[in-house]
Design a protein around this motif. Structure first.
Motif, PDB file in Angstrom:
ATOM      1  N   SER A 210     -45.744 -15.634   7.227  1.00  0.00           N
ATOM      2  CA  SER A 210     -45.526 -15.097   5.883  1.00  0.00           C
ATOM      3  C   SER A 210     -46.679 -15.375   4.948  1.00  0.00           C
ATOM      4  N   ARG A 257     -52.407  -2.777  20.823  1.00  0.00           N
ATOM      5  CA  ARG A 257     -52.388  -2.366  19.411  1.00  0.00           C
ATOM      6  C   ARG A 257     -53.053  -3.416  18.535  1.00  0.00           C
ATOM      7  N   TYR A 258     -52.787  -4.683  18.837  1.00  0.00           N
ATOM      8  CA  TYR A 258     -53.385  -5.766  18.040  1.00  0.00           C
ATOM      9  C   TYR A 258     -54.896  -5.815  18.226  1.00  0.00           C
ATOM     10  N   GLU A 262     -54.757  -2.917  14.780  1.00  0.00           N
ATOM     11  CA  GLU A 262     -53.527  -2.611  14.061  1.00  0.00           C
ATOM     12  C   GLU A 262     -52.901  -3.887  13.514  1.00  0.00           C
ATOM     13  N   GLU A 263     -52.420  -3.833  12.299  1.00  0.00           N
ATOM     14  CA  GLU A 263     -51.717  -4.960  11.683  1.00  0.00           C
ATOM     15  C   GLU A 263     -50.262  -4.947  12.153  1.00  0.00           C
ATOM     16  N   ILE A 264     -49.884  -5.949  12.935  1.00  0.00           N
ATOM     17  CA  ILE A 264     -48.533  -5.997  13.484  1.00  0.00           C
ATOM     18  C   ILE A 264     -47.559  -6.457  12.402  1.00  0.00           C
ATOM     19  N   ASP A 265     -46.458  -5.744  12.269  1.00  0.00           N
ATOM     20  CA  ASP A 265     -45.459  -6.059  11.256  1.00  0.00           C
ATOM     21  C   ASP A 265     -44.899  -7.468  11.474  1.00  0.00           C
ATOM     22  N   VAL A 266     -44.738  -8.216  10.382  1.00  0.00           N
ATOM     23  CA  VAL A 266     -44.261  -9.596  10.473  1.00  0.00           C
ATOM     24  C   VAL A 266     -42.868  -9.658  11.090  1.00  0.00           C
ATOM     25  N   LYS A 267     -42.001  -8.712  10.754  1.00  0.00           N
ATOM     26  CA  LYS A 267     -40.653  -8.720  11.329  1.00  0.00           C
ATOM     27  C   LYS A 267     -40.698  -8.557  12.842  1.00  0.00           C
ATOM     28  N   THR A 268     -41.607  -7.722  13.328  1.00  0.00           N
ATOM     29  CA  THR A 268     -41.763  -7.549  14.779  1.00  0.00           C
ATOM     30  C   THR A 268     -42.215  -8.850  15.421  1.00  0.00           C
TER      31      THR A 268
END
Length: 741
Positions: A210, A257-258, A262-268
């Protein structure tokens, strides 16, 4: 989890601990593992306070402390038994199992591992502490072998010598094995202003996912944005954490993807993190510290509770132990279903002076209710003084422990832990099941007690209570074995170490009112003839009326090791009537069992009855038994008697670095090293044959030699002649009255 939220006020627990859970998915069972002094009990108290189970003074409603222990623990200032503290967080009941950190009580640790579904390894960050420790690494490997989810909690951050990031790196290197990126921090400590001594205390934690700071300096968890000076430090650790999570993700496209930017979603990321933790493939490192005086929340307690409730598996996700019927016939595998057949296990037994026996039970299937009649099965531990038993018993009250209190609960569903009163026959390790469908669970691995402690009752009054006290003591602790040695006539408690033995004797005194004295332990020696000998046994007495008359001539010759005692009849012409031949044999064998020199049994001889005399009136069975015994003693006086000592096959498992010292030590104990073989990554098994008289304290000495990382087994092999010098010393002690049978 992972610092994904700043909404955690920690006010979700009910005062005095957690209530009974109504569904398995509302339960988490967690065991705390770590060396003595790592801070496990302090952490339990901090979690209880953070959930509202105790007040800010660390007391429950009636003033008792969640950490109140028995007199032995208070006196020794260490935990010596498994304890359960249930707390509640966001509607989830968390059963926290606090285990002793001292090696002598590894049996309590293994019971905790059996009852839990996940483990928190507590590691001290203070550089003057023991760090991870070899014994802790062994437990980590055992958990890995069965796929138990694990996380690490770093404590003692308040120490001026503490270093969280250094400790986290050490955990990754020593616990991560081939994959150190599977052991990574979720948070980094945030330090406040330095004091006069230059030490900057830890005031909060920064969530790596976070990128928020959670400040605890006010005694409450408060979210804030990180300062610009903190961001570079966070970013480096964050990138490594994300890569570690993605490497364990079930989504094979995530890494591509990383790496593609790509910015990986925190929830994922959090979802994948929680799944990897529950599978036991990723092991987060967190930090924790007790609350300051007057504060409600200790540093890191909320983050730790988030990990436990969100990341650790529910009982539904863990496979119950295999079961059979008590007769060994196969049974269908269990499922964690409250409506399924009852299958529970006693993981700890204790005695309360007012309530009586209390059994801590893990329910794996079905639902346990007060006043139910259950079947109690205990099998496979006869060698430790636990006879096989199958009995039906009525369940007493069910309760949830909190400190010294027991709070009633209406039932315990599959997956939960509960205390059961008044199961008079149930012992640690026993299975509780329906009386209509009895089951027996496969027992968990328990260490062998290998330190002998011979005891004697202190007085006649103690002697009358000794048997009852010992039986109850052994029923509570399956790592202890009770032996009544027929050769030495000693009562021997086999323990895991000196502290284990001290606690056992103290419990006998304080809990069961039995005072005992420890005496030197004697091994079971044997005697044998060093050469052939002949002798006459003459038992002739006349005192009016019927007298006693028996004369027998015998020849004694030594036999090879393991031959026992042979008796041969070569009487010619009826010199000894046929009805008295067996009488002579009985007398010879009885005397051989009593010994002829130092009181140890005589073995490996052939006794030949060659001649004798009888009287038509005065000869009798008793007279010829006496004559046979006298003849063997006379033969022994005419030749050299050799002492035989027991030799054990010993297997010592140690890290490769200790193989050399272990082999040298065994050789110094008159041992014959037979060889070594690999026993897993970085470990070897040393096999040797060692006289038992030399390894009486080996359980203690090996622990010191290997820094707690060595284990050994021993099995009787045979008796061998004792060196002449040692045998002479024993004879001299006997003559001086120092060696008693």
């Amino acid at each position: 989890m992972g610092g994904a939220s700043d909404r955690r006020d920690g006010q979700s627990g009910a005062a005095g601990g957690a209530s009974a859970a109504d569904r398995p998915d509302k339960v988490r069972n967690v065991v705390l593992v770590g060396h003595n002094g790592a801070g496990k009990t302090t952490l339990v108290e901090a979690l209880a306070q953070a959930t509202g189970a105790v007040n800010r003074a660390g007391r429950v409603e009636d003033g008792a402390s969640v950490s109140d222990h028995d007199e032995i623990e208070q006196r020794q200032q260490r935990s010596v038994q498994l304890s359960l503290v249930p707390v509640e967080w966001e509607g989830i009941k968390v059963n926290v199992l606090d285990t002793p950190g001292y090696a002598d009580f590894v049996g309590e640790l293994r019971a905790g591992l059996r009852a839990a579904d996940a483990a928190l390894f507590v590691v001290s960050a203070a550089q003057d502490g023991e760090g991870i420790g070899g014994a802790t690494r062994l437990v980590w490997d055992e958990c890995a072998a069965v796929g138990m989810p694990r996380a690490v909690v770093v404590t003692h951050l308040e120490s001026a010598l503490a270093g969280f990031e250094e400790t986290a790196a050490q955990c990754a290197a020593e616990l991560g094995g081939d994959d150190p990126d599977a052991v990574l921090p979720l948070y980094l400590p945030v330090h406040g202003p330095a004091g006069p001594d230059g030490h900057a205390p830890v005031t909060g934690l920064a969530g790596l996912l976070s990128q928020q700071v959670f400040d605890y300096s006010s005694g409450e968890r408060v979210g804030a944005e990180p300062g610009p000076d903190l961001l570079p430090r966070l970013q480096e650790a964050r990138n490594r954490l994300i890569e570690g999570i993605i490497a364990e993700s079930e989504d094979e496209t995530l890494m591509d993807r990383y790496l593609g930017g790509e910015e990986i979603d925190v929830k994922t990321l959090i979802t994948d993190l929680e799944r990897a933790v529950a599978r036991g493939t990723f092991h987060p490192v967190l930090a924790a510290a007790p609350a300051a005086d007057g504060a409600r929340q200790g540093l890191g307690t909320v983050e730790l509770l988030e990990l436990v409730t969100r990341g650790f598996p529910t009982p539904l996700e863990r496979t119950p132990p295999p079961v059979t019927a008590p007769d060994g016939s196969p049974q269908p595998p269990l499922e964690c279903d409250p409506e399924g057949p009852l299958a529970a296990e006693v993981v700890k037994t204790s005695s309360d002076p007012y309530v009586g026996r209390i059994s801590l039970v893990r329910v794996f299937s079905g639902t346990l209710r007060p006043d139910d009649t259950v079947h109690v099965s205990g099998h496979g531990m006869e060698d430790r003084g636990h006879e096989d038993h199958d009995v039906d018993e009525r369940v007493g009250a069910l309760s949830s422990p909190f400190g010294k209190q027991q709070r009633p609960v209406p039932s315990a569903v599959a997956g939960d832990l509960v205390c059961v009163a008044k199961l008079t026959r149930a012992e640690t390790g026993d299975t509780l099941s329906s009386k209509d469908r009895p089951l027996l669970m496969e027992p968990w691995q328990m260490p062998d007690p290998l330190l002998p402690v011979a005891i004697e009752a202190h007085s006649k009054a103690d002697e009358d209570k000794l048997s009852h006290g010992l039986s109850r003591l052994v029923a509570e602790d399956p790592t202890m074995r009770l032996e009544q040695n027929p050769d030495t006539r000693q009562v021997v408690l086999w323990c895991l170490g000196e502290t284990h033995a001290d606690v056992a004797l103290e419990r006998l005194r304080t809990r069961y009112g039995v005072q005992v004295d420890a005496v030197p332990h004697r091994v079971s020696l044997r005697e044998t003839f060093g050469a052939a000998a002949t002798a006459r046994g003459r038992h002739v007495k006349q005192s009016g009326g019927h007298g006693q008359f028996a004369i027998c001539d015998i020849e004694v010759e030594p036999l090879p090791v393991g031959s026992g005692v042979e008796f041969v009849d070569k009487v010619i012409g009826g010199a000894v009537p046929r009805q008295f031949i067996q009488s002579v044999e009985k007398g010879v064998r009885a005397q051989a069992a009593r010994g002829v020199a130092l009181g140890y049994p005589v073995v490996d001889i052939r006794v030949t009855l060659s001649d004798g005399k009888a009287h038509s009136v005065d000869s009798s069975d008793a007279a010829f038994q006496t004559a046979g015994a006298l003849a063997l003693r006379e033969a022994a006086a005419a030749c050299r008697i050799h002492l035989l000592e027991p030799v054990s096959e010993v297997g010592v498992m140690v890290p490769d670095a200790y193989v050399g010292p272990v082999m040298s030590d065994l050789s110094s104990r008159r041992g014959r090293v037979l060889g070594t073989e690999p026993a897993g990554p970085g470990r070897s098994l040393v096999r040797a044959e060692v006289p038992e008289i030399e390894i009486g304290r080996y359980a203690v000495d090996l622990r010191s030699l290997s820094h707690g990382t060595g284990r050994f087994s021993r099995h009787y092999a045979r008796h061998e002649p004792m060196p002449a010098g040692l045998a002479t010393k024993l004879r001299q002690q006997a003559e001086e009255g120092e060696h008693t049978r």
